[in-house]
Design an enzyme around this catalytic site. Structure first.
Site, short mmCIF file in Angstrom:
data_model
loop_
_atom_site.label_atom_id
_atom_site.label_comp_id
_atom_site.label_asym_id
_atom_site.label_seq_id
_atom_site.Cartn_x
_atom_site.Cartn_y
_atom_site.Cartn_z
N HIS A 277 20.93 -11.48 -18.43
CA HIS A 277 21.74 -10.02 -18.04
C HIS A 277 22.89 -10.29 -16.77
O HIS A 277 22.30 -10.39 -15.97
CB HIS A 277 20.77 -8.78 -18.28
N ASP A 289 20.36 -11.38 -9.42
CA ASP A 289 19.43 -10.38 -10.62
C ASP A 289 20.89 -10.08 -10.79
O ASP A 289 21.01 -8.74 -11.22
CB ASP A 289 18.60 -9.99 -9.75
N GLU A 323 20.28 -4.51 -18.73
CA GLU A 323 18.76 -4.86 -18.92
C GLU A 323 17.52 -4.32 -18.01
O GLU A 323 16.16 -3.91 -18.46
CB GLU A 323 18.78 -6.58 -18.57
N ASP A 358 16.16 -15.02 -15.82
CA ASP A 358 15.80 -13.96 -15.16
C ASP A 358 15.20 -13.61 -13.84
O ASP A 358 14.38 -13.23 -13.55
CB ASP A 358 15.83 -12.47 -15.80
N HIS A 430 16.70 -6.21 -5.84
CA HIS A 430 17.07 -4.43 -6.65
C HIS A 430 17.70 -4.41 -5.30
O HIS A 430 17.34 -2.27 -5.08
CB HIS A 430 15.69 -4.52 -7.39
#
Ligand SMILES: [Zn+2]
Length: 480
Positions: A277, A289, A323, A358, A430
């Site tokens: 993604h 990510d 995503e 991913d 994240h």
């Protein structure tokens, strides 16, 4: 293979190398693997340029749209065919500014990040006493109205594990916590970050809409800040927190999937799908990510594209949009994956295999094939090719293959899994620390090696990866 030989392999075409047509698929797979391991891939330049040019790429943002346009242009320049962009509408979410402080027993700063899709606080912020629950299950056990005017906090820790299994176990507190807190009267929700580090960085991530809205402002705390609140409460003191956020929604935004192919030479309608993604969270630059995943699948496709002879089947690279975010209306979940499954519904019966990269950039250590082919000759060939680069056969069939290809797998497309070492991935995932310097170039190329070799073998074969109907019983057995 020497680097020089690898370069020859990549630069020669069929007319220059008549003997190539006779090269066995297994030999070609070994050549692809070795070329990637020797560093002859586009992966590093891709992830470097993507993260440098566009930085963070939140779903529905101008950065995400510009990155998609760049990716499409780059894929064309690399020689992929049928390159195009498929847009779809989304509700975007914008973080704005945010802050948090401990107000009692003493004033102290807290490191937080609003969860994706969280609504803002009132413009003056909000304040409440914190009620701590060790797990989501404990929060769910709290009586109705017992949290009236309070801030609910779940302090559960994510478990570090090589296959990343701790993430799936911890995420329900993030997705469902705000709803459970609101149902009991809470005015906000706090969560120990879903992550494995001890840094003073909060891990954001999506939460869930309920009836079109996220019911209360919701934030992740850095793990040391969650510890501090827990210790303060353990001293028997009332812990009071102040929260502030100007998060907002953009209802009429759009995101997009970027699609590119290496067309098959014999059965181009049969597709091996390879996904990752393009969108990312907003605090870092989305390097691990999932900029790295887009680099890995693109580089694997490029190595196959440059072979003297095309595979029998088509290799399709899909760089998904949106995503990371949930959506207020059905089907919700990962919007790029759903958009692809809907747009390509008529082709899915001809999708022979789907996989996704991913889980960062650390090395791949196992592969899993659909049950129908796990014990056969194809799997033995894959094992011979991948063992030399440290990849073993998984004892389990593919599971939780990824959010992007999830919808096509649910629709019956057989799944392929190459599992990466996730021991350190969730230290960064994240957070604002998801930046290019965390990408290890040699491990990135090992990923490309495994994907290129395995995807080539599947695409050049006539193996049917779909589950086989058991003879005689398939049409007659009554379902209970
Ligand atoms: Zn991701």
């Amino acid at each position: 293979m020497s680097a020089v030989l690898a370069l020859m392999l990549i630069s020669l075409d069929a007319t220059e190398l008549p003997a190539a047509a006779a090269t066995s698929p297994e030999t070609v797979a070994a050549q692809l693997r070795d070329a990637a391991m020797a560093g002859h891939t586009t992966a590093w330049s891709w992830v470097s340029e993507l993260t440098t040019r566009f930085g963070p790429r939140p779903a529905g943002s101008a950065n995400e749209q510009q990155a998609a346009a760049w990716a499409a242009a780059r894929l064309k320049a690399l020689g992929f065919e049928n390159v195009h962009i498929e847009s779809f509408p989304i509700t975007a979410w914008v973080r704005g500014s945010e802050s948090a402080q401990l107000i009692a027993p003493s004033v102290q700063p807290l490191v937080i990040a609003a969860l994706g899709e969280s609504p803002p606080t009132p413009s003056s912020g909000l304040e409440g006493d914190v009620v701590i629950f060790p797990t989501l299950t404990d929060l769910k056990a709290a009586p109705p109205a017992s949290l009236h005017g309070k801030i609910a906090m779940v302090s559960q820790r994510m478990v570090r594990a090589q296959d990343g299994a701790g993430y799936g176990a911890a995420v329900p507190a993030r997705t469902d916590g705000p709803k459970e807190a609101a149902e009991r009267g809470a005015i906000a929700f706090l969560l120990r970050s879903v992550g494995t580090d001890s840094h003073r960085l909060a891990h954001t991530g999506t939460t869930r809409y309920v009836d079109g809205r996220v019911p209360v402002p919701a934030f992740a705390l850095s793990s040391p800040d969650a510890d501090q609140i827990e210790r303060s409460a353990a001293l028997g003191q009332t812990v009071r927190v102040r929260l502030f956020s100007t998060a907002s929604y953009v209802p009429n935004a759009h995101s997009q999937n970027v699609i590119a192919e290496v067309r098959g030479r014999e059965r181009p309608q049969e597709v091996v799908l390879l996904g990752a993604h393009l969108d990312s969270w907003d605090q870092g630059t989305g390097a691990i990510d999932d900029g790295a995943g887009t680099a890995i699948v693109t580089a694997a496709g490029k190595l196959i594209r440059d072979l003297p002879r095309r595979p029998r089947r088509t290799v399709r690279v899909v760089l998904f949009g949106a995503e990371e975010v949930a959506q207020p209306t059905p089907p919700g979940g990962t919007f790029g994956g759903h958009s692809y499954a809907t747009n390509h519904q008529a082709e899915l019966a001809q999708h022979v295999l789907a996989g996704e990269s991913d889980l960062g950039t650390d090395r791949i250590y196992s592969f899993a094939l659909p049950v129908a082919t796990a014990p056969g000759e194809f799997a033995k060939t894959v094992l011979r090719i991948l063992t030399p680069i440290g990849v073993l056969a998984s004892e389990h069939p593919p599971e939780d293959v990824g959010a992007d290809v999830g919808p096509v797998v649910e629709a019956g497309v057989p799944a392929l899994q190459l599992t990466q070492d996730a021991m350190h991935y969730f230290d960064i995932h994240h957070t604002a620390d998801d930046t290019l310097d965390k990408v290890d170039r040699a491990q990135l190329d090992q990923n490309v090696a495994a994907w290129a070799a395995l995807v080539w073998l599947a695409a050049d074969s006539d193996v049917d990866f779909r589950p086989r109907a058991r003879s005689g019983a398939a049409n007659t057995a009554a379902k209970p």
